[in-house]
Scaffold this active site. Structure first.
Site, PDB file in Angstrom:
ATOM      1  N   HIS A 232      12.445   1.062 -24.515  1.00 27.25           N
ATOM      2  CA  HIS A 232      12.577  -0.281 -25.103  1.00 27.25           C
ATOM      3  C   HIS A 232      13.192  -0.252 -26.505  1.00 27.25           C
ATOM      4  O   HIS A 232      13.648  -1.271 -26.993  1.00 27.25           O
ATOM      5  CB  HIS A 232      11.255  -1.052 -25.062  1.00 27.25           C
ATOM      6  CG  HIS A 232      10.263  -0.668 -26.114  1.00 27.25           C
ATOM      7  ND1 HIS A 232       9.448   0.428 -26.007  1.00 27.25           N
ATOM      8  CD2 HIS A 232       9.945  -1.238 -27.308  1.00 27.25           C
ATOM      9  CE1 HIS A 232       8.675   0.510 -27.075  1.00 27.25           C
ATOM     10  NE2 HIS A 232       8.947  -0.488 -27.895  1.00 27.25           N
TER      11      HIS A 232
ATOM     12  N   GLU B  54       2.922   4.546 -37.700  1.00 25.73           N
ATOM     13  CA  GLU B  54       2.087   3.446 -37.192  1.00 25.73           C
ATOM     14  C   GLU B  54       0.740   3.502 -37.901  1.00 25.73           C
ATOM     15  O   GLU B  54       0.156   4.577 -38.024  1.00 25.73           O
ATOM     16  CB  GLU B  54       1.908   3.580 -35.677  1.00 25.73           C
ATOM     17  CG  GLU B  54       3.230   3.428 -34.953  1.00 25.73           C
ATOM     18  CD  GLU B  54       3.133   3.549 -33.434  1.00 25.73           C
ATOM     19  OE1 GLU B  54       3.822   2.798 -32.735  1.00 25.73           O
ATOM     20  OE2 GLU B  54       2.367   4.410 -32.970  1.00 25.73           O
TER      21      GLU B  54
ATOM     22  N   LYS C 134       9.529   4.426 -19.168  1.00 23.89           N
ATOM     23  CA  LYS C 134       9.309   5.760 -19.698  1.00 23.89           C
ATOM     24  C   LYS C 134       7.862   6.152 -19.453  1.00 23.89           C
ATOM     25  O   LYS C 134       7.051   5.232 -19.310  1.00 23.89           O
ATOM     26  CB  LYS C 134       9.655   5.818 -21.196  1.00 23.89           C
ATOM     27  CG  LYS C 134       8.581   5.190 -22.110  1.00 23.89           C
ATOM     28  CD  LYS C 134       8.827   5.486 -23.540  1.00 23.89           C
ATOM     29  CE  LYS C 134       7.789   6.355 -24.171  1.00 23.89           C
ATOM     30  NZ  LYS C 134       6.492   5.744 -24.439  1.00 23.89           N
TER      31      LYS C 134
ATOM     32  N   ASP D  17       0.885  -1.160   0.000  1.00 23.38           N
ATOM     33  CA  ASP D  17       0.000   0.000   0.000  1.00 23.38           C
ATOM     34  C   ASP D  17       0.932   1.223   0.000  1.00 23.38           C
ATOM     35  O   ASP D  17       1.732   1.382   0.932  1.00 23.38           O
ATOM     36  CB  ASP D  17      -0.857  -0.062   1.287  1.00 23.38           C
ATOM     37  CG  ASP D  17      -1.696   1.191   1.482  1.00 23.38           C
ATOM     38  OD1 ASP D  17      -1.564   2.132   0.668  1.00 23.38           O
ATOM     39  OD2 ASP D  17      -2.472   1.227   2.469  1.00 23.38           O
TER      40      ASP D  17
ATOM     41  N   HIS E  80      12.102   7.415 -27.968  1.00 29.25           N
ATOM     42  CA  HIS E  80      12.488   6.415 -28.982  1.00 29.25           C
ATOM     43  C   HIS E  80      13.206   7.048 -30.178  1.00 29.25           C
ATOM     44  O   HIS E  80      14.248   6.574 -30.624  1.00 29.25           O
ATOM     45  CB  HIS E  80      11.263   5.664 -29.519  1.00 29.25           C
ATOM     46  CG  HIS E  80      10.431   5.002 -28.454  1.00 29.25           C
ATOM     47  ND1 HIS E  80      10.960   4.543 -27.282  1.00 29.25           N
ATOM     48  CD2 HIS E  80       9.110   4.700 -28.402  1.00 29.25           C
ATOM     49  CE1 HIS E  80       9.999   3.992 -26.543  1.00 29.25           C
ATOM     50  NE2 HIS E  80       8.866   4.083 -27.206  1.00 29.25           N
TER      51      HIS E  80
HETATM   52  C1  BG6 Z   1       5.461   3.046 -26.920  1.00 36.74           C
HETATM   53  C2  BG6 Z   1       4.445   4.115 -27.193  1.00 36.74           C
HETATM   54  O1  BG6 Z   1       6.464   3.527 -26.060  1.00 36.74           O
HETATM   55  O2  BG6 Z   1       6.063   2.639 -28.145  1.00 36.74           O
HETATM   56  C3  BG6 Z   1       3.414   3.620 -28.183  1.00 36.74           C
HETATM   57  O3  BG6 Z   1       3.808   4.478 -25.973  1.00 36.74           O
HETATM   58  C4  BG6 Z   1       4.075   3.112 -29.430  1.00 36.74           C
HETATM   59  O4  BG6 Z   1       2.480   4.647 -28.500  1.00 36.74           O
HETATM   60  C5  BG6 Z   1       5.147   2.096 -29.072  1.00 36.74           C
HETATM   61  O5  BG6 Z   1       3.089   2.520 -30.266  1.00 36.74           O
HETATM   62  C6  BG6 Z   1       5.914   1.632 -30.283  1.00 36.74           C
HETATM   63  O6  BG6 Z   1       6.735   0.554 -29.938  1.00 36.74           O
HETATM   64  P1  BG6 Z   1       7.053  -0.579 -31.002  1.00 36.74           P
HETATM   65  O7  BG6 Z   1       8.082  -1.442 -30.350  1.00 36.74           O
HETATM   66  O8  BG6 Z   1       5.770  -1.308 -31.250  1.00 36.74           O
HETATM   67  O9  BG6 Z   1       7.535   0.109 -32.228  1.00 36.74           O
END
Ligand code: BG6
Length: 481
Positions: free
Chosen positions: A183, A221, A153, A100, A245
């Site tokens: 990532h 995307e 993040k 908690d 990213h």
């Molecule tokens: C995330 C974002 O960090 O990265 C998303 O919040 C995005 O909006 C995603 O779609 C893209 O990651 P990847 O690995 O699918 O290209």
């Protein structure tokens, strides 16, 4: 402190910084990120790399360890076939602690789960508002000293808030025991930019302002914000993917060769690369919003949040000075593709081929991150039977052994969170630089240009480039078929 005490404290500090953890404490194990990425990635580590590190899931209550194991099975099943023997081992590693945030003593439940462990990794896959609180509660029950803190993040929502957050975390965890996840740094295909650029002499020499006329970075995307309306409306494209990213990819593209392959050397060069990126000005930004975004659940009806951003900047280094870099990203676009395209200068007007090649397309080097990792070279060849004419040809190299998938990236990120290798994380100086790069363009009350779902975004973005945006390889292939 006498000399030898100071020395042993310094040695302990250095050992701590990259020490391997013998347990992973996962906050947010019942959340969306864990379900989609972290649990499948952890299962794969156990399956393929015989990982045997205990995983303590931290929840706010209402869960039993049996329910957690069922949840883990669902998540793993959704990401592919399940190997029962491996899943059994994975499932046995899972434990549970209930906490908690308003009662620091409740964090003792974590201590009970990690009895006998000497050093642990606390991974916060929870809303960022909870980072500082979690760090303070961990410290309150003595779980901060022999531990590393891993945070997802976004790290802050601008420069000032990132510094404030850092101030809070640093009270309990020194910088070398903090790991900030992006990532994209776990994607083989992104990290490979370093190898492609510096291990191949043919590219090493070309990636220089004398040969390059412009660079285009696309992270497109073809899906919309789906059920993330509330989060996305408060975030926008610049904060969601550009500040992190895209700028991290850019750093890999423009950085100099690290002195050695030691993590600190690589991190130092990436940080230096970001320092050279110019702060983006409003005049060099085009914002867009896809049609229908305001109708998404959780989005304010008069939202001015951008779901598309395109910008131009420069990298003030000896290598890149004067070369325009244009970056664009968006949701609900024509295709999903992440690609870095380097446009080379045309051959000199004095050369033999001047007459035929000045009208032809320039050579392009396309570093494809996803969907299929690889490099494509757009070249010119002689037209059949006519040496006075040239035809465009493409040479495509597929890196089938490399992937840009999210789960694969999280395997590396989670592996490093435990092993202690810092190279695939964002250091605080990089966080500060990346917020500095976008700070002038972050917030705007002006309605962005509305674009059609399935398009390439607002047409105004063309003006940021010399001759328009190139289609990413994957979209070009579809376009031509
Ligand atoms: C995330 C974002 O960090 O990265 C998303 O919040 C995005 O909006 C995603 O779609 C893209 O990651 P990847 O690995 O699918 O290209």
């Amino acid at each position: 402190m006498n000399d030898s005490t100071a020395q042993s404290a310094a040695v302990k500090k250095a050992e701590h910084a990259t020490r391997a953890a013998d347990a992973l404490v996962l906050f947010g194990i019942t959340g969306d990120l864990a379900k989609k990425m972290l649990l499948p990635a952890l299962y794969q580590l156990v399956r393929d790399e015989k990982w045997d590190v205990p995983i303590v899931g931290v929840t706010r209550g209402g869960w039993s360890v049996e329910r957690l194991r069922e949840h883990a099975r669902d998540s793993v099943t959704q990401s592919g076939a399940v190997d029962e023997e491996a899943f059994g081992r994975f499932s046995d590693l899972l434990g549970l602690a209930t906490i908690d945030y308003d009662d620091p003593s409740s964090f003792r439940s974590i201590a009970e789960q990690i009895k006998g462990c000497e050093f642990v990794a606390h991974y916060l896959a929870v809303p960022p508002q909870l980072y500082a609180k979690a760090a303070a509660c961990l410290a309150a029950v003595d779980l901060a000293d022999n531990a590393r803190l891993v945070v997802e993040k976004p790290f802050g929502h601008d420069l000032e808030s990132a510094r404030a957050l850092q101030g809070e975390l640093a009270k309990h965890f020194p910088e070398d025991r903090i790991r900030r996840v992006d990532h994209y740094l776990g994607k083989d295909a992104v990290e490979d930019l370093l190898t492609i650029r510096f291990a191949n002499n043919m590219l090493r020499a070309l990636m220089y302002r004398d040969h390059v006329s412009s660079v285009q970075v696309t992270m497109a995307e073809n899906f919309d914000v789906a059920d993330r309306g509330g989060f996305y409306d408060a975030t926008g494209a610049l904060r969601d993917v550009v500040q992190n990213h895209m700028l991290q990819m850019l750093a890999y593209l423009v950085m100099e060769s690290p002195r050695t392959d030691a993590p600190e050397d690589i991190l130092d060069e990436r940080a230096r690369a970001l320092r050279a990126v110019r702060t983006v000005q409003r005049a060099d930004l085009v914002r867009g919003q896809y049609e229908g975004f305001q109708d998404v659940q959780g989005v304010r009806p008069v939202s001015t949040t951008e779901t598309y951003a395109a910008l131009r900047t420069y990298v003030d280094s000896d290598r890149w000075s004067g070369v325009p870099f244009v970056l664009r990203t968006g949701k609900a676009l024509t295709a999903s593709a992440t690609e870095i395209l380097v446009e080379l200068n045309k051959v000199s007007p004095d050369s033999y081929y001047t007459a035929c090649s000045q009208d032809a397309a320039p050579n392009l080097i396309r570093f494809r991150i996803s969907p299929d990792a690889g490099v494509t070279f757009d070249l010119l060849a002689q037209h059949e039977g006519n040496a006075q004419r040239v035809d465009p040809v493409s040479a495509t190299v597929d890196f089938t052994h490399l992937t840009g998938s999210g789960t694969a990236a999280y395997r590396l990120v989670l592996g490093d969170a435990v092993s202690g290798d810092p190279r695939r994380f964002t250091r605080m100086d990089m966080v500060e630089e990346s917020w500095r790069i976008v700070e002038e363009i972050l917030d705007s009350d002006v309605m962005p240009s509305v674009y059609r779902v399935g398009s390439w975004g607002p047409a105004e973005a063309d003006a940021l480039t010399e001759g328009g945006w190139y289609l990413p390889s994957v979209a070009r292939a579809t376009d031509e078929s």
